[in-house]
Design a protein around this motif. Structure first.
Motif, PDB file in Angstrom:
ATOM      1  N   MET A 294      -1.908-133.215 -15.569  1.00 54.03           N
ATOM      2  CA  MET A 294      -3.142-132.541 -15.987  1.00 54.03           C
ATOM      3  C   MET A 294      -4.121-132.414 -14.825  1.00 54.03           C
ATOM      4  O   MET A 294      -4.685-131.367 -14.573  1.00 54.03           O
ATOM      5  CB  MET A 294      -3.756-133.361 -17.118  1.00 54.03           C
ATOM      6  CG  MET A 294      -4.831-132.664 -17.883  1.00 54.03           C
ATOM      7  SD  MET A 294      -5.206-133.578 -19.378  1.00 54.03           S
ATOM      8  CE  MET A 294      -6.340-134.784 -18.775  1.00 54.03           C
TER       9      MET A 294
ATOM     10  N   SER B 142      -4.585-138.414 -13.499  1.00 49.36           N
ATOM     11  CA  SER B 142      -4.049-138.455 -14.871  1.00 49.36           C
ATOM     12  C   SER B 142      -2.628-139.016 -14.834  1.00 49.36           C
ATOM     13  O   SER B 142      -2.161-139.494 -13.790  1.00 49.36           O
ATOM     14  CB  SER B 142      -4.092-137.062 -15.514  1.00 49.36           C
ATOM     15  OG  SER B 142      -3.080-136.240 -14.979  1.00 49.36           O
TER      16      SER B 142
ATOM     17  N   TRP C  94       0.976-137.857 -15.728  1.00 53.32           N
ATOM     18  CA  TRP C  94       2.023-136.886 -16.098  1.00 53.32           C
ATOM     19  C   TRP C  94       3.246-137.675 -16.574  1.00 53.32           C
ATOM     20  O   TRP C  94       3.766-138.509 -15.829  1.00 53.32           O
ATOM     21  CB  TRP C  94       2.348-136.038 -14.876  1.00 53.32           C
ATOM     22  CG  TRP C  94       3.425-135.036 -15.049  1.00 53.32           C
ATOM     23  CD1 TRP C  94       3.552-134.131 -16.069  1.00 53.32           C
ATOM     24  CD2 TRP C  94       4.535-134.813 -14.166  1.00 53.32           C
ATOM     25  NE1 TRP C  94       4.665-133.347 -15.862  1.00 53.32           N
ATOM     26  CE2 TRP C  94       5.284-133.746 -14.711  1.00 53.32           C
ATOM     27  CE3 TRP C  94       4.954-135.393 -12.969  1.00 53.32           C
ATOM     28  CZ2 TRP C  94       6.439-133.259 -14.101  1.00 53.32           C
ATOM     29  CZ3 TRP C  94       6.098-134.907 -12.364  1.00 53.32           C
ATOM     30  CH2 TRP C  94       6.832-133.856 -12.922  1.00 53.32           C
TER      31      TRP C  94
ATOM     32  N   ASP D  22       1.198-135.150 -20.763  1.00 50.85           N
ATOM     33  CA  ASP D  22       0.411-136.053 -19.915  1.00 50.85           C
ATOM     34  C   ASP D  22      -0.202-137.097 -20.856  1.00 50.85           C
ATOM     35  O   ASP D  22      -0.745-136.738 -21.908  1.00 50.85           O
ATOM     36  CB  ASP D  22      -0.685-135.247 -19.200  1.00 50.85           C
ATOM     37  CG  ASP D  22      -1.294-136.014 -18.041  1.00 50.85           C
ATOM     38  OD1 ASP D  22      -1.249-135.513 -16.904  1.00 50.85           O
ATOM     39  OD2 ASP D  22      -1.833-137.128 -18.258  1.00 50.85           O
TER      40      ASP D  22
ATOM     41  N   GLN E 125      -3.769-136.313 -21.903  1.00 51.71           N
ATOM     42  CA  GLN E 125      -4.181-135.072 -22.590  1.00 51.71           C
ATOM     43  C   GLN E 125      -4.892-135.393 -23.906  1.00 51.71           C
ATOM     44  O   GLN E 125      -4.743-136.484 -24.464  1.00 51.71           O
ATOM     45  CB  GLN E 125      -2.979-134.143 -22.811  1.00 51.71           C
ATOM     46  CG  GLN E 125      -2.061-134.515 -23.957  1.00 51.71           C
ATOM     47  CD  GLN E 125      -0.749-133.720 -23.945  1.00 51.71           C
ATOM     48  OE1 GLN E 125      -0.176-133.417 -22.910  1.00 51.71           O
ATOM     49  NE2 GLN E 125      -0.251-133.386 -25.129  1.00 51.71           N
ATOM     50  N   GLU E 126      -5.687-134.399 -24.395  1.00 51.10           N
ATOM     51  CA  GLU E 126      -6.425-134.564 -25.650  1.00 51.10           C
ATOM     52  C   GLU E 126      -5.443-134.863 -26.790  1.00 51.10           C
ATOM     53  O   GLU E 126      -4.360-134.282 -26.840  1.00 51.10           O
ATOM     54  CB  GLU E 126      -7.147-133.251 -26.002  1.00 51.10           C
ATOM     55  CG  GLU E 126      -8.184-132.805 -24.993  1.00 51.10           C
ATOM     56  CD  GLU E 126      -9.441-133.649 -25.064  1.00 51.10           C
ATOM     57  OE1 GLU E 126      -9.704-134.212 -26.145  1.00 51.10           O
ATOM     58  OE2 GLU E 126     -10.132-133.767 -24.032  1.00 51.10           O
TER      59      GLU E 126
ATOM     60  N   CYS F  13      -3.965-131.876 -28.620  1.00 49.32           N
ATOM     61  CA  CYS F  13      -3.051-130.968 -27.906  1.00 49.32           C
ATOM     62  C   CYS F  13      -1.606-131.262 -28.326  1.00 49.32           C
ATOM     63  O   CYS F  13      -1.165-132.414 -28.285  1.00 49.32           O
ATOM     64  CB  CYS F  13      -3.231-131.186 -26.403  1.00 49.32           C
ATOM     65  SG  CYS F  13      -2.084-130.235 -25.417  1.00 49.32           S
TER      66      CYS F  13
ATOM     67  N   TYR G 144       1.929-129.401 -16.724  1.00 46.42           N
ATOM     68  CA  TYR G 144       0.814-129.360 -17.675  1.00 46.42           C
ATOM     69  C   TYR G 144       0.012-128.067 -17.567  1.00 46.42           C
ATOM     70  O   TYR G 144      -0.367-127.463 -18.569  1.00 46.42           O
ATOM     71  CB  TYR G 144      -0.112-130.570 -17.458  1.00 46.42           C
ATOM     72  CG  TYR G 144      -1.232-130.615 -18.466  1.00 46.42           C
ATOM     73  CD1 TYR G 144      -1.057-131.255 -19.688  1.00 46.42           C
ATOM     74  CD2 TYR G 144      -2.445-129.981 -18.219  1.00 46.42           C
ATOM     75  CE1 TYR G 144      -2.054-131.264 -20.633  1.00 46.42           C
ATOM     76  CE2 TYR G 144      -3.454-129.986 -19.161  1.00 46.42           C
ATOM     77  CZ  TYR G 144      -3.259-130.637 -20.370  1.00 46.42           C
ATOM     78  OH  TYR G 144      -4.248-130.636 -21.309  1.00 46.42           O
ATOM     79  N   ASN G 145      -0.251-127.625 -16.340  1.00 45.91           N
ATOM     80  CA  ASN G 145      -1.127-126.456 -16.174  1.00 45.91           C
ATOM     81  C   ASN G 145      -0.398-125.111 -16.229  1.00 45.91           C
ATOM     82  O   ASN G 145      -1.006-124.075 -15.963  1.00 45.91           O
ATOM     83  CB  ASN G 145      -1.961-126.598 -14.896  1.00 45.91           C
ATOM     84  CG  ASN G 145      -2.999-127.706 -15.082  1.00 45.91           C
ATOM     85  OD1 ASN G 145      -3.785-127.669 -16.025  1.00 45.91           O
ATOM     86  ND2 ASN G 145      -2.951-128.719 -14.235  1.00 45.91           N
TER      87      ASN G 145
END
Ligand code: GLY
Length: 380
Positions: A226, A230, A232, A279, A282-283, A286, A349-350
């Motif tokens: 992320m 973070s 991953w 990740d 992550q929220e 998500c 992630y992106n």
């Protein structure tokens, strides 16, 4: 002495392995002369053409075929795997496209072939790949360089956590030739990777940038995770399994301690439903998942449990089984008209797309099931 997994889990895995063989035989018959990475409408794509033949994932289908051949002796698996191995010579002869991922490509193809048949050409390919990987060490940093870029040299000082999974090609080369130089280089990278990648809490960096002249570490990058700092999940899984493998090959307990540190962090982050996010940071809302990380965690934990105390053994095994049962029951596609197994994988992630099929997810899922079922060809 051969390690014995829980007998109920072994019986369960044997049944799943038989089911996998039934599906994969049909898949192999309709996919001769292909190197798959993703699927389109359920059918494998093909990365064997000139433009794609050097892609880092191009060993995984060959590895799957060798695992299946080892377990079930169907000729179609061997035939397709040999074709892939020979096709990868185009990469082996392309210096600029040789990178730190040589273990993923040649351990699973030429080393597998050599282990099964003793083929001298396969040994030759494997040694060429190992020699190239060894030559990527930056002595000042003590780390193996990741990728090439001759034009700018911007990545001359980049190393990535994934490389831990490629070190077994160097261990194999030393074990095979009785020349310890390859092992020295693998250990040098692993020793420096502990300091450069593993954080205090057991999470890991994806990319580390060092000054290629002095070896001094400058910064870390979020890479496929992320963001910087973070966690991953696939990077975590490369670290967990990779340090375990360095321990298996060297007996050096600092690699075992590092693998356990990463494992403890991972276990503290895996949700109760056994679905692994892309990740760990992550929220919660998500829904991006990574089944590849889940399968690699399972492989790593199933190896790690062989080398730890009884309490740790039970803990690691329980999590490996949660992951494997979740993948089997909720994420594995058993339809014989489709080529893939795991449905919800992620490359980074992106990226724009998530929750799709990726060949190395299927490879590690099969490897984990075969480990438990006693059918694995150990390739790392
Ligand atoms: N080695 C790149 C990845 O894990 O996606």
């Amino acid at each position: 002495m051969e390690y014995k997994y829980n007998s109920e889990d072994v019986l369960w895995a044997k049944k799943i392995a038989d089911r996998l063989n039934e599906k994969e035989k049909i898949v192999a018959e309709r996919n001769e002369k292909k190197i798959p990475y993703l699927t389109k409408n359920g059918i494998f794509d093909d990365w064997s053409d000139k433009e794609h033949v050097c892609w880092w994932t191009n060993g995984f289908y060959g590895g799957m075929l060798w695992q299946l051949y080892h377990g079930y002796k169907e000729d179609i698996y061997k035939k397709n795997a040999k074709w892939i191995e020979e096709k990868l010579d185009e990469n082996l002869m392309n210096y600029m496209e040789m990178d730190h991922d040589s273990g993923f490509k040649w351990l699973l193809t030429s080393v597998a072939s050599y282990k099964i048949s003793g083929d001298k050409e396969s040994k030759n390919r494997s040694m060429l790949a190992a020699g190239n990987l060894a030559g990527r060490i930056n002595k000042e940093a003590g780390l193996i360089r990741a990728w090439n870029d001759e034009d700018t040299g911007d990545t001359a000082g980049w190393a990535i956590i994934d490389c831990m999974m490629n070190l077994p090609l160097l261990y194999w080369a030393s074990e095979t030739t009785k020349d310890p130089r390859f092992c020295h280089i693998a250990k040098c990278h692993a020793d420096h990777a502990i300091k450069a990648f593993v954080r205090e809490d057991g999470s890991v960096n994806h990319i580390v940038c060092f000054d290629p002249q002095t070896g001094k570490i400058i910064k870390s990058l979020g890479g496929q995770g992320m963001k910087e700092g973070s966690s991953w999940t696939r990077g975590q899984s490369w670290a967990l399994y990779g340090f375990t493998l360095s321990y298996i090959h060297t007996g050096d307990r600092k690699y075992l301690e590092t693998a356990k540190k990463v494992a403890e962090y991972v276990i503290s982050q895996i949700p109760e439903d056994g679905i692994v996010p892309v990740d760990f940071c992550q929220e919660k809302e998500c829904d991006w998942e990574d089944d590849t990380a889940s399968a690699i965690f399972a492989c790593g934990l199933l190896e790690l449990e062989k080398h730890v105390s009884q309490d740790e053994k039970e803990k690691y095994h329980k999590v490996a089984m949660l992951l494997l049962k979740t993948l089997t029951e909720k994420r594995c596609n058993w339809n014989e008209d489709t080529d893939y197994l795991l449905e919800k994988c992620s490359a980074a992630y992106n990226d724009e797309n998530h929750n799709f099929t990726i060949i190395y997810g299927d490879y590690y899922y099969i490897e984990a099931i075969f480990k438990l079922a006693g059918k694995e060809l150990f390739l790392w």
